[in-house]
Design a protein around this motif. Structure first.
Motif, PDB file in Angstrom:
ATOM      1  N   GLY A 142      -2.103  24.207 -40.071  1.00 29.32           N
ATOM      2  CA  GLY A 142      -2.132  25.490 -39.363  1.00 29.32           C
ATOM      3  C   GLY A 142      -2.781  25.374 -38.005  1.00 29.32           C
ATOM      4  O   GLY A 142      -2.318  25.965 -37.021  1.00 29.32           O
ATOM      5  N   LYS A 143      -3.849  24.600 -37.928  1.00 30.61           N
ATOM      6  CA  LYS A 143      -4.514  24.395 -36.642  1.00 30.61           C
ATOM      7  C   LYS A 143      -3.569  23.694 -35.675  1.00 30.61           C
ATOM      8  O   LYS A 143      -3.452  24.089 -34.508  1.00 30.61           O
ATOM      9  CB  LYS A 143      -5.788  23.570 -36.821  1.00 30.61           C
TER      10      LYS A 143
ATOM     11  N   ASP B   7      -0.255  23.989 -30.907  1.00 29.07           N
ATOM     12  CA  ASP B   7       0.953  23.374 -30.356  1.00 29.07           C
ATOM     13  C   ASP B   7       1.602  24.313 -29.344  1.00 29.07           C
ATOM     14  O   ASP B   7       2.018  25.415 -29.679  1.00 29.07           O
ATOM     15  CB  ASP B   7       1.923  23.068 -31.499  1.00 29.07           C
ATOM     16  N   ARG B   8       1.713  23.874 -28.116  1.00 29.96           N
ATOM     17  CA  ARG B   8       2.284  24.700 -27.039  1.00 29.96           C
ATOM     18  C   ARG B   8       3.757  25.001 -27.266  1.00 29.96           C
ATOM     19  O   ARG B   8       4.296  25.919 -26.671  1.00 29.96           O
ATOM     20  CB  ARG B   8       2.097  24.011 -25.682  1.00 29.96           C
ATOM     21  N   ASN B   9       4.417  24.256 -28.144  1.00 29.67           N
ATOM     22  CA  ASN B   9       5.828  24.500 -28.437  1.00 29.67           C
ATOM     23  C   ASN B   9       6.050  25.278 -29.729  1.00 29.67           C
ATOM     24  O   ASN B   9       7.190  25.516 -30.105  1.00 29.67           O
ATOM     25  CB  ASN B   9       6.590  23.170 -28.520  1.00 29.67           C
ATOM     26  N   LYS B  10       4.991  25.654 -30.413  1.00 23.29           N
ATOM     27  CA  LYS B  10       5.125  26.378 -31.679  1.00 23.29           C
ATOM     28  C   LYS B  10       4.335  27.677 -31.604  1.00 23.29           C
ATOM     29  O   LYS B  10       4.745  28.598 -30.924  1.00 23.29           O
ATOM     30  CB  LYS B  10       4.652  25.500 -32.851  1.00 23.29           C
ATOM     31  N   GLY B  11       3.167  27.722 -32.274  1.00 22.88           N
ATOM     32  CA  GLY B  11       2.371  28.945 -32.290  1.00 22.88           C
ATOM     33  C   GLY B  11       1.847  29.317 -30.921  1.00 22.88           C
ATOM     34  O   GLY B  11       1.871  30.469 -30.521  1.00 22.88           O
ATOM     35  N   ASN B  12       1.351  28.319 -30.210  1.00 22.02           N
ATOM     36  CA  ASN B  12       0.852  28.511 -28.849  1.00 22.02           C
ATOM     37  C   ASN B  12      -0.197  29.628 -28.761  1.00 22.02           C
ATOM     38  O   ASN B  12      -0.266  30.353 -27.769  1.00 22.02           O
ATOM     39  CB  ASN B  12       2.016  28.780 -27.892  1.00 22.02           C
TER      40      ASN B  12
ATOM     41  N   ARG C 280       0.620  28.874 -42.815  1.00 27.73           N
ATOM     42  CA  ARG C 280      -0.320  27.791 -42.503  1.00 27.73           C
ATOM     43  C   ARG C 280      -1.255  28.192 -41.359  1.00 27.73           C
ATOM     44  O   ARG C 280      -2.451  27.895 -41.395  1.00 27.73           O
ATOM     45  CB  ARG C 280       0.426  26.500 -42.173  1.00 27.73           C
ATOM     46  N   ILE C 281      -0.730  28.867 -40.359  1.00 29.35           N
ATOM     47  CA  ILE C 281      -1.576  29.353 -39.265  1.00 29.35           C
ATOM     48  C   ILE C 281      -2.570  30.378 -39.795  1.00 29.35           C
ATOM     49  O   ILE C 281      -3.751  30.350 -39.428  1.00 29.35           O
ATOM     50  CB  ILE C 281      -0.716  29.927 -38.115  1.00 29.35           C
ATOM     51  N   VAL C 282      -2.128  31.253 -40.663  1.00 29.49           N
ATOM     52  CA  VAL C 282      -3.028  32.240 -41.270  1.00 29.49           C
ATOM     53  C   VAL C 282      -4.126  31.528 -42.045  1.00 29.49           C
ATOM     54  O   VAL C 282      -5.307  31.889 -41.941  1.00 29.49           O
ATOM     55  CB  VAL C 282      -2.248  33.231 -42.161  1.00 29.49           C
ATOM     56  N   ASP C 283      -3.772  30.511 -42.825  1.00 25.79           N
ATOM     57  CA  ASP C 283      -4.788  29.747 -43.572  1.00 25.79           C
ATOM     58  C   ASP C 283      -5.820  29.164 -42.611  1.00 25.79           C
ATOM     59  O   ASP C 283      -7.021  29.197 -42.878  1.00 25.79           O
ATOM     60  CB  ASP C 283      -4.146  28.632 -44.391  1.00 25.79           C
TER      61      ASP C 283
END
Length: 114
Positions: free
Chosen positions: A29-30, A35-40, A105-108
């Protein structure tokens, strides 16, 4: 007795593998959040140990005090326009910028932050 001990050992080993999964999900998630190409997320938010954060959005810290549970945080990431039509936050889930699993995963990761 021997079969009981073997079964107990197998159960403990399975539990240990499950206990490791959340940290792996947090790490994933981190990586997605940074990642500048994903969650950013860093483009708009300050996050602990993130480099060059933006300041359009609030810092992503102490989220347990701002959201009642992980589901509410997930809903915010999935489509923040449901709660604020004027938000500048992209609807990551609705627009398929991130998959459901990536959002989870980002929430986790974010939920694990102090």
């Amino acid at each position: 007795m021997k079969s009981f001990l073997l079964a107990s050992f197998a159960l403990l080993a399975a539990c240990a593998a499950i206990a490791e999964l959340p940290q792996e999900r947090v790490n994933d998630g981190k990586q997605l959040a940074f990642d500048r190409n994903k969650g950013n997320c860093l483009a708009c938010h300050a996050i602990d140990d993130g480099e060059s954060p933006g300041n359009i959005g609030p810092p992503l810290a102490a989220l347990k005090t701002r959201f009642k549970d992980k589901a509410q945080l997930r809903d915010q990431i999935f489509d923040a326009t449901r709660f604020n039509p004027e938000t500048s936050m992209p609807p990551f889930g609705r627009n398929r910028i991130l998959t459901a699993d990536e959002i989870d995963r980002i929430v986790d990761y974010l939920w694990s932050q102090p």
